[in-house]
Design a protein around this motif. Structure first.
Motif, PDB file in Angstrom:
ATOM      1  N   LEU A  25       0.811  -1.223   0.000  1.00  0.00           N
ATOM      2  CA  LEU A  25       0.000   0.000   0.000  1.00  0.00           C
ATOM      3  C   LEU A  25       0.844   1.273   0.000  1.00  0.00           C
ATOM      4  CD1 LEU A  25      -2.902  -0.984   2.440  1.00  0.00           C
ATOM      5  CD2 LEU A  25      -2.901  -1.006  -0.055  1.00  0.00           C
ATOM      6  N   THR A  26       2.051   1.172  -0.531  1.00  0.00           N
ATOM      7  CA  THR A  26       2.961   2.317  -0.550  1.00  0.00           C
ATOM      8  C   THR A  26       3.342   2.614  -1.997  1.00  0.00           C
ATOM      9  OG1 THR A  26       3.806   1.707   1.635  1.00  0.00           O
ATOM     10  CG2 THR A  26       5.145   3.225   0.339  1.00  0.00           C
ATOM     11  N   GLN A  27       2.852   3.731  -2.520  1.00  0.00           N
ATOM     12  CA  GLN A  27       3.031   4.023  -3.936  1.00  0.00           C
ATOM     13  C   GLN A  27       4.501   4.189  -4.319  1.00  0.00           C
ATOM     14  OE1 GLN A  27       2.295   7.893  -6.190  1.00  0.00           O
ATOM     15  NE2 GLN A  27       0.303   6.923  -6.421  1.00  0.00           N
ATOM     16  N   TYR A  28       5.273   4.783  -3.432  1.00  0.00           N
ATOM     17  CA  TYR A  28       6.681   5.016  -3.727  1.00  0.00           C
ATOM     18  C   TYR A  28       7.475   5.143  -2.432  1.00  0.00           C
ATOM     19  CZ  TYR A  28       5.195   9.795  -2.690  1.00  0.00           C
ATOM     20  OH  TYR A  28       4.646  10.901  -2.068  1.00  0.00           O
ATOM     21  N   ASN A  29       8.782   4.968  -2.551  1.00  0.00           N
ATOM     22  CA  ASN A  29       9.764   5.367  -1.542  1.00  0.00           C
ATOM     23  C   ASN A  29      10.811   6.191  -2.278  1.00  0.00           C
ATOM     24  OD1 ASN A  29       9.445   2.258   0.243  1.00  0.00           O
ATOM     25  ND2 ASN A  29       8.606   4.224   0.826  1.00  0.00           N
ATOM     26  N   GLY A  30      12.090   5.778  -2.177  1.00  0.00           N
ATOM     27  CA  GLY A  30      13.105   6.410  -2.995  1.00  0.00           C
ATOM     28  C   GLY A  30      13.612   7.738  -2.470  1.00  0.00           C
ATOM     29  N   ILE A  31      14.000   8.608  -3.421  1.00  0.00           N
ATOM     30  CA  ILE A  31      14.741   9.825  -3.093  1.00  0.00           C
ATOM     31  C   ILE A  31      13.839  11.052  -3.144  1.00  0.00           C
ATOM     32  CG2 ILE A  31      16.563  11.387  -3.937  1.00  0.00           C
ATOM     33  CD1 ILE A  31      18.152   8.918  -4.762  1.00  0.00           C
ATOM     34  N   TRP A  32      13.983  11.893  -2.125  1.00  0.00           N
ATOM     35  CA  TRP A  32      13.339  13.207  -2.091  1.00  0.00           C
ATOM     36  C   TRP A  32      14.430  14.244  -1.829  1.00  0.00           C
ATOM     37  CZ3 TRP A  32      13.068  16.788   1.997  1.00  0.00           C
ATOM     38  CH2 TRP A  32      12.233  17.886   1.767  1.00  0.00           C
ATOM     39  N   LEU A  33      14.412  15.311  -2.640  1.00  0.00           N
ATOM     40  CA  LEU A  33      15.428  16.351  -2.532  1.00  0.00           C
ATOM     41  C   LEU A  33      14.791  17.681  -2.152  1.00  0.00           C
ATOM     42  CD1 LEU A  33      17.497  15.512  -5.743  1.00  0.00           C
ATOM     43  CD2 LEU A  33      17.985  14.814  -3.387  1.00  0.00           C
ATOM     44  N   ASN A  34      15.516  18.454  -1.359  1.00  0.00           N
ATOM     45  CA  ASN A  34      15.055  19.771  -0.906  1.00  0.00           C
ATOM     46  C   ASN A  34      15.687  20.844  -1.788  1.00  0.00           C
ATOM     47  OD1 ASN A  34      14.451  22.121   0.422  1.00  0.00           O
ATOM     48  ND2 ASN A  34      15.161  21.450   2.438  1.00  0.00           N
ATOM     49  N   TYR A  35      14.870  21.468  -2.640  1.00  0.00           N
ATOM     50  CA  TYR A  35      15.367  22.445  -3.619  1.00  0.00           C
ATOM     51  C   TYR A  35      15.235  23.891  -3.139  1.00  0.00           C
ATOM     52  CZ  TYR A  35      15.211  18.642  -7.084  1.00  0.00           C
ATOM     53  OH  TYR A  35      15.405  17.474  -7.775  1.00  0.00           O
ATOM     54  N   ASP A  36      15.071  24.105  -1.847  1.00  0.00           N
ATOM     55  CA  ASP A  36      14.753  25.445  -1.328  1.00  0.00           C
ATOM     56  C   ASP A  36      15.723  26.526  -1.814  1.00  0.00           C
ATOM     57  OD1 ASP A  36      12.549  24.581  -0.066  1.00  0.00           O
ATOM     58  OD2 ASP A  36      13.378  24.586   1.965  1.00  0.00           O
ATOM     59  N   ASP A  37      17.011  26.225  -1.863  1.00  0.00           N
ATOM     60  CA  ASP A  37      18.009  27.250  -2.194  1.00  0.00           C
ATOM     61  C   ASP A  37      18.451  27.212  -3.655  1.00  0.00           C
ATOM     62  OD1 ASP A  37      17.978  28.018   0.489  1.00  0.00           O
ATOM     63  OD2 ASP A  37      19.494  26.532   1.015  1.00  0.00           O
ATOM     64  N   ILE A  38      17.788  26.406  -4.466  1.00  0.00           N
ATOM     65  CA  ILE A  38      18.178  26.254  -5.866  1.00  0.00           C
ATOM     66  C   ILE A  38      17.478  27.325  -6.705  1.00  0.00           C
ATOM     67  CG2 ILE A  38      18.281  24.713  -7.840  1.00  0.00           C
ATOM     68  CD1 ILE A  38      19.925  23.813  -5.411  1.00  0.00           C
ATOM     69  N   VAL A  39      18.249  28.030  -7.550  1.00  0.00           N
ATOM     70  CA  VAL A  39      17.699  29.126  -8.354  1.00  0.00           C
ATOM     71  C   VAL A  39      17.668  28.773  -9.828  1.00  0.00           C
ATOM     72  CG1 VAL A  39      17.953  31.546  -9.014  1.00  0.00           C
ATOM     73  CG2 VAL A  39      18.468  30.828  -6.656  1.00  0.00           C
ATOM     74  N   THR A  40      18.793  28.389 -10.396  1.00  0.00           N
ATOM     75  CA  THR A  40      18.886  28.156 -11.837  1.00  0.00           C
ATOM     76  C   THR A  40      18.807  26.661 -12.154  1.00  0.00           C
ATOM     77  OG1 THR A  40      21.292  27.920 -11.903  1.00  0.00           O
ATOM     78  CG2 THR A  40      20.396  30.163 -11.994  1.00  0.00           C
ATOM     79  N   ASN A  41      18.558  26.354 -13.416  1.00  0.00           N
ATOM     80  CA  ASN A  41      18.498  24.964 -13.849  1.00  0.00           C
ATOM     81  C   ASN A  41      19.857  24.292 -13.737  1.00  0.00           C
ATOM     82  OD1 ASN A  41      16.873  22.780 -15.096  1.00  0.00           O
ATOM     83  ND2 ASN A  41      18.342  23.005 -16.763  1.00  0.00           N
ATOM     84  N   ASN A  42      20.924  25.028 -14.037  1.00  0.00           N
ATOM     85  CA  ASN A  42      22.275  24.476 -13.901  1.00  0.00           C
ATOM     86  C   ASN A  42      22.562  24.089 -12.450  1.00  0.00           C
ATOM     87  OD1 ASN A  42      22.899  24.664 -16.599  1.00  0.00           O
ATOM     88  ND2 ASN A  42      23.967  26.635 -16.421  1.00  0.00           N
ATOM     89  N   GLU A  43      22.159  24.953 -11.522  1.00  0.00           N
ATOM     90  CA  GLU A  43      22.336  24.643 -10.099  1.00  0.00           C
ATOM     91  C   GLU A  43      21.535  23.395  -9.722  1.00  0.00           C
ATOM     92  OE1 GLU A  43      23.052  29.104  -8.184  1.00  0.00           O
ATOM     93  OE2 GLU A  43      21.027  28.240  -8.249  1.00  0.00           O
ATOM     94  N   LYS A  44      20.348  23.270 -10.278  1.00  0.00           N
ATOM     95  CA  LYS A  44      19.496  22.123  -9.984  1.00  0.00           C
ATOM     96  C   LYS A  44      20.149  20.822 -10.438  1.00  0.00           C
ATOM     97  CE  LYS A  44      14.769  20.435 -10.871  1.00  0.00           C
ATOM     98  NZ  LYS A  44      15.033  19.229 -11.673  1.00  0.00           N
ATOM     99  N   VAL A  45      20.640  20.811 -11.665  1.00  0.00           N
ATOM    100  CA  VAL A  45      21.268  19.604 -12.205  1.00  0.00           C
ATOM    101  C   VAL A  45      22.530  19.238 -11.419  1.00  0.00           C
ATOM    102  CG1 VAL A  45      22.423  18.618 -14.220  1.00  0.00           C
ATOM    103  CG2 VAL A  45      20.308  19.941 -14.511  1.00  0.00           C
ATOM    104  N   TYR A  46      23.346  20.241 -11.092  1.00  0.00           N
ATOM    105  CA  TYR A  46      24.561  19.989 -10.326  1.00  0.00           C
ATOM    106  C   TYR A  46      24.219  19.443  -8.939  1.00  0.00           C
ATOM    107  CZ  TYR A  46      28.851  20.899  -7.713  1.00  0.00           C
ATOM    108  OH  TYR A  46      29.969  20.765  -6.907  1.00  0.00           O
ATOM    109  N   PHE A  47      23.236  20.052  -8.315  1.00  0.00           N
ATOM    110  CA  PHE A  47      22.815  19.605  -6.981  1.00  0.00           C
ATOM    111  C   PHE A  47      22.305  18.165  -7.033  1.00  0.00           C
ATOM    112  CE2 PHE A  47      18.970  19.157  -4.245  1.00  0.00           C
ATOM    113  CZ  PHE A  47      19.612  19.044  -3.025  1.00  0.00           C
TER     114      PHE A  47
END
Length: 284
Positions: A76-98
């Protein structure tokens, strides 16, 4: 931003983090994992931290079978896996690097922990699986259906097909919302429904009731039903939610009323009932 105190394990840190961060999705919450783990099995979490602040988590359910350590999905659990906190991410490049840095770090912890088999669903917003590909994992895409904007139920209704609207109007003449159904009665109703199809419920009553009571105590789950004037339940849903999404976790319909429109009406009534809690309804 909240910093973690010194604790003895990743799990202790994570529990503390989740108590102070309601952005963590439902199926990654420690209380959920405690509820769905069977006796003898365990769940654990790997953390990615920056400046002692948790920026990423990797929740895994470990099962030992035939001498093998397996990472699989709990019932009864749709998913587990990875969750990331993007609070301080501004640009797409920063997102991919992070993402590359965080996911690689989390994967290295899983590899150090050790496993023989891995089969896990990830949250819908997890899109960058390149670090997994580099380590020779394989991926397949699965789908669920979500209805956005349920905080305006009437607008959602207008988007329904003509057939669904007709079913709702028909069922509304005889059926009303019922939020008083308890866990015992729901499981019995579900068992009767499954038996009518020559099937059995895949989880025990004790497992379901424990999960149901845990969700209720956290104010993140409810049984929603539609009943006739005699109090007979035609259809019911067990819905669970986090701050963003409600999930249609389990649905059941009385075998006599398959064509009454009850199964459509109960979904619409659930959407209306949850309008003040979330904005998205996931049909699972």
């Amino acid at each position: 931003m909240l910093k973690m105190e010194q604790h003895t394990s990743n799990k202790d840190k994570y529990i503390f983090f989740c108590k102070n961060n309601n952005a963590v999705p439902l199926y990654l919450q420690p209380w959920w994992m405690d509820a769905v783990c069977k006796v003898g099995d365990e769940w654990d979490v790997f953390l990615y931290e920056e400046m002692n602040v948790i920026k990423g988590v990797f929740v895994c359910y470990f099962v030992n079978k035939m001498g093998l350590r397996m990472v699989i999905q709990p019932q009864l659990t749709q998913y587990n896996g990875i969750w990331l906190n993007y609070d301080d991410i501004v640009t797409n490049n920063e997102k991919v690097y992070f993402e590359k840095k965080a996911i690689t770090h989390l994967l290295s912890q899983l590899n150090e922990y050790g496993f023989d088999y891995f089969n896990q669903n990830f949250p819908l917003n997890f899109n960058n699986w390149l670090p997994f590909y580099w380590q020779r994992f394989e991926q397949t895409t699965r789908y669920t259906y979500q209805l956005d904007g349920i905080d305006y139920p009437e607008t959602c209704y207008e988007k329904f097909s003509y057939a669904k609207k007709k079913q709702i109007r028909k069922a509304q003449k005889e059926l009303n919302l019922n939020t008083e159904m308890n866990g015992e009665d729901f499981y019995t109703h579900l068992s009767n429904y499954q038996n009518s199809k020559g099937q059995k419920v895949l989880y025990s009553k004790n497992f379901f009731l424990n999960l149901y009571e845990t969700c209720k105590s956290n104010n993140q789950g409810e049984i929603i039903a539609v009943s006739d004037i005699n109090g007979e339940v035609h259809a019911a849903l067990f819905v669970v939610w986090d701050k963003s999404i409600a999930y249609n976790l389990i649905s059941t319909i009385h075998p006599k009323y398959k064509d009454s429109g009850a199964s459509t009406l109960v979904v619409y009534d659930a959407i209306k009932h949850l309008a003040g809690k979330v904005k998205v309804f996931d049909f699972e």
